[in-house]
Every structure is written in C-alpha cells, then in structure tokens.
Design a protein around this motif. Structure first.
Motif, PDB file in Angstrom:
ATOM      1  N   MET A   1       4.273   0.208   2.419  1.00 19.35           N
ATOM      2  CA  MET A   1       3.656  -1.001   1.872  1.00 19.35           C
ATOM      3  C   MET A   1       2.174  -0.726   1.620  1.00 19.35           C
ATOM      4  O   MET A   1       1.526  -0.099   2.432  1.00 19.35           O
ATOM      5  N   THR A   2       1.675  -1.211   0.544  1.00 15.12           N
ATOM      6  CA  THR A   2       0.263  -1.021   0.270  1.00 15.12           C
ATOM      7  C   THR A   2      -0.260  -2.229  -0.483  1.00 15.12           C
ATOM      8  O   THR A   2       0.478  -2.916  -1.171  1.00 15.12           O
ATOM      9  N   ALA A   3      -1.520  -2.480  -0.321  1.00 14.46           N
ATOM     10  CA  ALA A   3      -2.152  -3.603  -1.012  1.00 14.46           C
ATOM     11  C   ALA A   3      -1.869  -3.526  -2.503  1.00 14.46           C
ATOM     12  O   ALA A   3      -1.781  -2.456  -3.080  1.00 14.46           O
ATOM     13  N   ARG A   9      -7.910  -9.798  -2.422  1.00 17.53           N
ATOM     14  CA  ARG A   9      -8.716  -9.059  -1.456  1.00 17.53           C
ATOM     15  C   ARG A   9      -9.834  -8.273  -2.166  1.00 17.53           C
ATOM     16  O   ARG A   9     -10.396  -7.354  -1.610  1.00 17.53           O
ATOM     17  N   LYS A 122     -15.324  -5.198   4.467  1.00 20.26           N
ATOM     18  CA  LYS A 122     -14.683  -5.584   3.208  1.00 20.26           C
ATOM     19  C   LYS A 122     -14.333  -7.055   3.291  1.00 20.26           C
ATOM     20  O   LYS A 122     -13.744  -7.494   4.277  1.00 20.26           O
ATOM     21  N   GLN A 149     -12.382  -2.830  15.449  1.00 19.82           N
ATOM     22  CA  GLN A 149     -12.110  -3.228  14.072  1.00 19.82           C
ATOM     23  C   GLN A 149     -11.356  -4.546  14.118  1.00 19.82           C
ATOM     24  O   GLN A 149     -10.481  -4.734  14.959  1.00 19.82           O
TER      25      GLN A 149
ATOM     26  N   GLN C  34      10.640   3.021  -3.657  1.00 14.66           N
ATOM     27  CA  GLN C  34       9.572   3.697  -2.921  1.00 14.66           C
ATOM     28  C   GLN C  34       9.772   5.205  -2.998  1.00 14.66           C
ATOM     29  O   GLN C  34      10.625   5.766  -2.287  1.00 14.66           O
ATOM     30  N   GLY C  35       8.959   5.844  -3.814  1.00 11.93           N
ATOM     31  CA  GLY C  35       9.065   7.304  -3.926  1.00 11.93           C
ATOM     32  C   GLY C  35       8.917   7.990  -2.582  1.00 11.93           C
ATOM     33  O   GLY C  35       9.605   8.971  -2.284  1.00 11.93           O
ATOM     34  N   VAL C  99      -1.275  -5.688   5.894  1.00  9.33           N
ATOM     35  CA  VAL C  99      -2.706  -5.906   6.131  1.00  9.33           C
ATOM     36  C   VAL C  99      -3.239  -4.793   7.031  1.00  9.33           C
ATOM     37  O   VAL C  99      -4.277  -4.187   6.748  1.00  9.33           O
ATOM     38  N   GLU C 100      -2.534  -4.515   8.115  1.00 12.46           N
ATOM     39  CA  GLU C 100      -2.933  -3.493   9.079  1.00 12.46           C
ATOM     40  C   GLU C 100      -1.783  -3.235  10.020  1.00 12.46           C
ATOM     41  O   GLU C 100      -0.892  -4.061  10.174  1.00 12.46           O
TER      42      GLU C 100
ATOM     43  N   SER D  63       4.748   7.087  -3.869  1.00 16.14           N
ATOM     44  CA  SER D  63       4.541   5.671  -4.196  1.00 16.14           C
ATOM     45  C   SER D  63       5.281   4.720  -3.270  1.00 16.14           C
ATOM     46  O   SER D  63       6.248   5.074  -2.610  1.00 16.14           O
ATOM     47  N   GLN D  64       4.782   3.487  -3.244  1.00 23.68           N
ATOM     48  CA  GLN D  64       5.556   2.367  -2.696  1.00 23.68           C
ATOM     49  C   GLN D  64       6.232   1.668  -3.887  1.00 23.68           C
ATOM     50  O   GLN D  64       6.217   2.199  -5.017  1.00 23.68           O
ATOM     51  N   HIS D  66       5.507  -0.662  -5.849  1.00 33.24           N
ATOM     52  CA  HIS D  66       4.736  -1.111  -7.008  1.00 33.24           C
ATOM     53  C   HIS D  66       4.068   0.051  -7.722  1.00 33.24           C
ATOM     54  O   HIS D  66       3.300  -0.159  -8.661  1.00 33.24           O
ATOM     55  N   PHE D  68       1.870   2.262  -6.423  1.00 29.96           N
ATOM     56  CA  PHE D  68       0.642   2.764  -5.790  1.00 29.96           C
ATOM     57  C   PHE D  68       1.006   3.744  -4.668  1.00 29.96           C
ATOM     58  O   PHE D  68       2.170   3.909  -4.331  1.00 29.96           O
ATOM     59  N   PHE D  69      -0.004   4.362  -4.084  1.00 28.50           N
ATOM     60  CA  PHE D  69       0.231   5.184  -2.895  1.00 28.50           C
ATOM     61  C   PHE D  69       0.838   4.316  -1.790  1.00 28.50           C
ATOM     62  O   PHE D  69       0.324   3.219  -1.512  1.00 28.50           O
ATOM     63  N   HIS D  70       1.851   4.809  -1.147  1.00 24.63           N
ATOM     64  CA  HIS D  70       2.471   4.131   0.002  1.00 24.63           C
ATOM     65  C   HIS D  70       1.515   4.232   1.198  1.00 24.63           C
ATOM     66  O   HIS D  70       0.887   5.271   1.417  1.00 24.63           O
ATOM     67  N   ALA D  71       1.420   3.162   1.981  1.00 29.02           N
ATOM     68  CA  ALA D  71       0.546   3.165   3.151  1.00 29.02           C
ATOM     69  C   ALA D  71       0.926   4.261   4.144  1.00 29.02           C
ATOM     70  O   ALA D  71       0.080   4.727   4.917  1.00 29.02           O
ATOM     71  N   ASN D 104      -6.460  -0.504   8.762  1.00 29.97           N
ATOM     72  CA  ASN D 104      -6.462  -1.661   7.862  1.00 29.97           C
ATOM     73  C   ASN D 104      -6.438  -1.168   6.425  1.00 29.97           C
ATOM     74  O   ASN D 104      -7.252  -0.324   6.039  1.00 29.97           O
ATOM     75  N   LEU D 105      -5.530  -1.730   5.643  1.00 28.90           N
ATOM     76  CA  LEU D 105      -5.412  -1.358   4.236  1.00 28.90           C
ATOM     77  C   LEU D 105      -6.206  -2.387   3.441  1.00 28.90           C
ATOM     78  O   LEU D 105      -5.797  -3.541   3.330  1.00 28.90           O
ATOM     79  N   ILE D 106      -7.364  -1.999   2.943  1.00 24.79           N
ATOM     80  CA  ILE D 106      -8.304  -3.002   2.438  1.00 24.79           C
ATOM     81  C   ILE D 106      -8.335  -3.131   0.922  1.00 24.79           C
ATOM     82  O   ILE D 106      -9.000  -4.011   0.396  1.00 24.79           O
ATOM     83  N   ALA D 107      -7.639  -2.258   0.208  1.00 24.53           N
ATOM     84  CA  ALA D 107      -7.589  -2.363  -1.255  1.00 24.53           C
ATOM     85  C   ALA D 107      -6.384  -1.575  -1.744  1.00 24.53           C
ATOM     86  O   ALA D 107      -5.886  -0.696  -1.035  1.00 24.53           O
ATOM     87  N   PRO D 108      -5.909  -1.891  -2.956  1.00 22.06           N
ATOM     88  CA  PRO D 108      -4.763  -1.152  -3.496  1.00 22.06           C
ATOM     89  C   PRO D 108      -5.080   0.341  -3.556  1.00 22.06           C
ATOM     90  O   PRO D 108      -6.127   0.738  -4.083  1.00 22.06           O
ATOM     91  N   ALA D 109      -4.180   1.163  -3.028  1.00 22.33           N
ATOM     92  CA  ALA D 109      -4.416   2.604  -2.983  1.00 22.33           C
ATOM     93  C   ALA D 109      -3.899   3.227  -4.280  1.00 22.33           C
ATOM     94  O   ALA D 109      -2.824   3.805  -4.323  1.00 22.33           O
ATOM     95  N   LYS D 110      -4.684   3.085  -5.311  1.00 19.38           N
ATOM     96  CA  LYS D 110      -4.282   3.666  -6.600  1.00 19.38           C
ATOM     97  C   LYS D 110      -5.410   4.519  -7.139  1.00 19.38           C
ATOM     98  O   LYS D 110      -6.580   4.253  -6.891  1.00 19.38           O
TER      99      LYS D 110
END
Lengths: 164, 164, 164, 164
Positions: A1-3, A9, A122, A149, C34-35, C99-100, D63-64, D66, D68-71, D104-110
């Motif tokens: 899962m990722t933002a 945000r 952030k 944090q 999910q790749g 979120v985290e 990817s996840q 969507h 983007f990079f998966h968390a 904490n994932l604070i922004a889309p990881a793209k």
C-alpha cells in the motif's frame, strides 16, 4: 500500500512562515487548559510556525523507580509539543488530535529539566507528521534523551474547535 | 535485516507459569518508588506472570484541553504496565528499561478511570516485546481507547538491580 | 492530546459480519495488480471480514545476508495483509492507503514460508488500526516471527477507486 | 520506565569519523548477499560513517495496485539502509539485526527511483537508533515520501559474524 494522489496529504509549504501572534495565543490558551501539563509542571518554552518546545523542570514526583524522569513524563511533553506544532500550521478553527506516536528512549532522562521539541515534517489536509526530540538539561548542556515520530489529525468539523 | 540464530532472543516459554509472590512484591515495591505513578494517582490493579494491569481514576489534573484524559497519562500507565509485565518474566536481580514504544489512540479517553494492560508477547535474553492495551471504564463498560507495542531491555549488570 | 468526540473514528461494529463475495473479489483483483506481491511470490491465503492472510514461500531471492527471509519481505506482506483487512470493512468504492506501520522482528524468519495476518482492531470513518502478525512455517509448525501495528486511511474521493 | 546508567547505551561519539575502506567493503559484500535487494533491483548509493544510502529504480514489478512504488519496497530499502548505517559504527566482527522499525508514508512514492537514507542517531553497546528517510526522484527533484525510526541490535557473539 502506498499513498496515492488526491489523498489530501499534499504539503502546504509550511516552513519559514511568520507565526501569527493569534496562533501563538491560541496555542498558549489551549495548553493552559491541559490539567496534565500543570500537574507535571510543564510550560511552553517557545512557539514558532511548525515548531513548539515545552520545558519540564525536575521534581521527585516525575521520577521512575531509579530517580530519573519517568518515560511517561518524557512522552507526555513530547506528544504535547508535537500536537501544538501541528496546530500552528492548521487552518483556523481546527482542532488537533494525536493519531499515534512512537518514541525511543536513548539515554537516561536525568538532569535539571527536560525540553521537548515537536517539529512538523509534513502537513496535509487531514494528516500531519511530526518529529519529536527530548533533551535533558545537564549542567548547562543539552543531552538528547528521546526521539520520536508522531501522526496528527486535523479536525475541522463544527463542535471540535479548540477555543470558543 | 532479520533476526539471526544465537541472538539471545529465544523464547522462554513464558505462559502459564505461576507467579512467585516474591516477584509480585518486587513489582509492587518498584512501582511504589515511581513518583510519577503517585502523582497521576495510578495503582497496580493486577500482577500475573507476563501481564500487569494499572488503573488510573479520572481527575481534572489528568485532562487535555477538551477535558478527557491526556494521551500523556494514557501512555504513562501503558508504558509502566508493559515494563512491569516484562519484569515478571526476567531473571531475578534484573532491571527493566523501556527501549521504545508506539501507541495508537483509537477512541476518546473519557470515563471514570483508565485501565492499562501490558502483556509479554515474546521474551528473550536481552529484549522483550509487549502488547499494550488501554481501556476506559465508562458506566461499567470497558471501551478500548489505545493499543500499543513496546520493546524492553533486561539489564543484569551489577548496580542496576531494582531493589537493594 | 487525545481523541475527541465527533472525530469520525467511531467504531463500526465490524466483527462477525459475513464477507460479501464481491468484497473478496475486489481484494483479490486489487492484490493481482500489485507487481511487488507477484515479484515476491506472495499470494492471498484467506480473506475474511476484517482479516486477510498472505502467504509467501521461501526462495533465495527473498533472503537477507544470512539466508533467512529479509525483514523487507516480511514487512511487505504484513503491510499488504493489514491494508486489505482494512479494505474489507471500508464502504464500497473506497481506496486504502497505509499511513504508517511499526513492526518488531521477534525471531529469525526462516522456514518453508511466511504467513502474514492483518486484522482490524478499530475502524473509523477516516482511520483504521490493524494488528499485524507474521508466522514462519517450520516443519508443520507456525512460529511467530514478527508483530506490528498499522494505521490505514480510507479514501472515498472520486478518482481514488481501487477498481474501475 | 526510563533508561538507566550503566545500560550499555552510552554514545560512542560517532560523527565525523572517517570511514575505513574495509568497513565499506564489508557493507558492500554483505549487501551483495541479500537476495531481496537484487530481486528489487536496489543498489548501494553511498556508504559513510553512520550513514548509508540505497537507490532503487522504478520497475512495474515494484508497484502497488495504483502503479506507484509499493510501501513494502520503500520499507525494504529503508530498513536495509538503516541496518548498514548501524553496521558502519559497530565494532569489527559484529553482526547487525533489526529489532523494530516504524515508518510513515508521507507522499505518493512515484518517480524514476527511490533513494533511502539511513542515519545513526545514537549508538550504544547493544542498541543503536537510526533515522530513516526515503526520497522519490521526480524529474531531477528529490521529494520526501517516507520517514521512519529504527532500532538495531549489535551482535558480537561467535558464529554471528557477517563475513567469514
């Protein structure tokens, strides 16, 4: 899962903004309503945009079993510093709520006082992430004793305003 | 990075052990030395092998700005409950130290009292991991208000004994 | 700081609900996109209301420097299990975002496979908290190797739907 | 509970030390043994005393749902960067083990790649605490996408050496 995009945000470019005196007043008035801060003997040391410091002098009532500051007191002022740091960057009329925090106790918390610094890393529409640092004042030096944090939530709903 | 063999984190098959009365006495004597617990009005509710509960009745001095329990108080008793839960499974003569903890505040902490329960999930030679739960007592019901996870360190070195 | 009333974190009485087959389909379709899960060789083991399990058989490509499962793989399936556990209790058309999370690695992650279980502890309008557990399958036994706690966000906004 | 004296968590005055080329070689050799880093396509970007950076270019397998990079990938390189940052300040012959981390994932990881930076905040005889940061490279800019905090353990026991 990722933002994802569109998640509310997005950063609000928070640094380097002058602090509105009304915001500082809001923070101080809210702090004064916290029974726990008074019980612990903690006081606001500084309010800046996105950063709040809280100082708590030592007294035996704050100790753990070995006579140092109890981690509960350390955590209490760290959480509060972060929460108010968040509030300084929220839209007017918002309230702040701690979603969660994590803290590492990295050295014995002993000294004349503890100083907790909360700093916004952030800030988004709904969630804000803060860095927490706690220092012990030992004979004029500041020794880091805890790092953490924290995730905050901004509440804009009617009935959740901090001040009337 | 992942845990390796020989790391001293092997489980000690902790559950279902009877609690030695001397251990309970050790926990209660150590708790009584914590100035902060007395200041908060917290008391040990129960000591079992690998599980300790702490109860803290509401008083206005424990409030945040909206009149509920401050998260700092919630965290203080959660941390303490976990720490003593760990101590019950440590070798005699050991002392306990909180390495870190993380807590999620999942509901408004309001009610007649809070009850924090610390429970050992895994205990090793050096490190122990505890689950933390905090409940609010609301008109006879127990409502979960916080959940957390904590890492403790067991100290066996001379000079770090909890009791003389 | 403590949660307040009206914060949108009220529980939704999630347990014991039957899982709608359409929700399971939604979870599985999203997972298949999910790749990373495919790269790791992970698969959904079970989908229940508020609980999802993911299994990842060992292969040398998942190792850390000592030949055990790398904590990154352990964390990846734990995060994903929690995320989809959350999705099962979200309103239709929602998307989920981590979120985290926090994870403790409590034993060497070695064995034929890892099984991650994500379980919703509390679900609110905006935020959901999950418990994460990872077990290693070792010669027919399940050994706990990691425990964690995760905060998710439910996104209902247009354009963030998980499936078209 | 709070850290005590004599706990083996005294700082070792780590900053500003020159990095011994043998330590960098040790880190790179250990990294090369991690199947997961190779599977993810991650590589060490920089090794300094108390700070290690790892870069992971985007590929669809990371990817996840969507795109983007998966968390999980984000967390994997963050954990690894922190672990090796710790190893650079450990005594020779030690091995490193992640006790726990929080992110904490604070922004889309793209973006074109992710860069994870692990930095030692405090190092003691047994435990070391690192700060974790992950940036996305987006058209020449570095955008913070995740922040974390990690606890490491230093293992000096025979049989746990990282290199032969």
């Amino acid at each position: 899962m990722t933002a994802q995009e569109g998640s509310g945000r997005e950063s609000k470019n928070l640094p380097a903004r002058e602090l509105d005196p009304a915001v500082e007043r809001l923070v101080r008035e809210s702090f004064d309503k916290q029974g726990l801060m008074r019980l612990l003997g903690a006081a606001i040391a500084e309010v800046r945009s996105g950063e709040v410091s809280i100082r708590m002098p030592f007294k035996p009532e704050l100790s753990q079993q070995h006579g140092f500051f109890h981690a509960g007191g350390t955590s209490s002022i760290a959480d509060t510093a972060g929460g108010y740091a968040g509030l300084t960057v929220f839209p007017r009329g918002s309230a702040v709520l701690t979603v969660e925090f994590k803290i590492n106790l990295i050295a014995p918390a002993k000294g004349e006082a503890l100083l907790a610094v909360g700093r916004v890393l952030k800030s988004g529409r709904t969630l804000t992430v803060c860095q927490l640092e706690v220092f012990a004042e030992q004979a004029g030096k500041r020794v880091p004793v805890a790092v953490g944090q924290q995730t905050l939530m901004c509440l804009n709903e009617p009935g959740t305003r901090i001040s009337a």
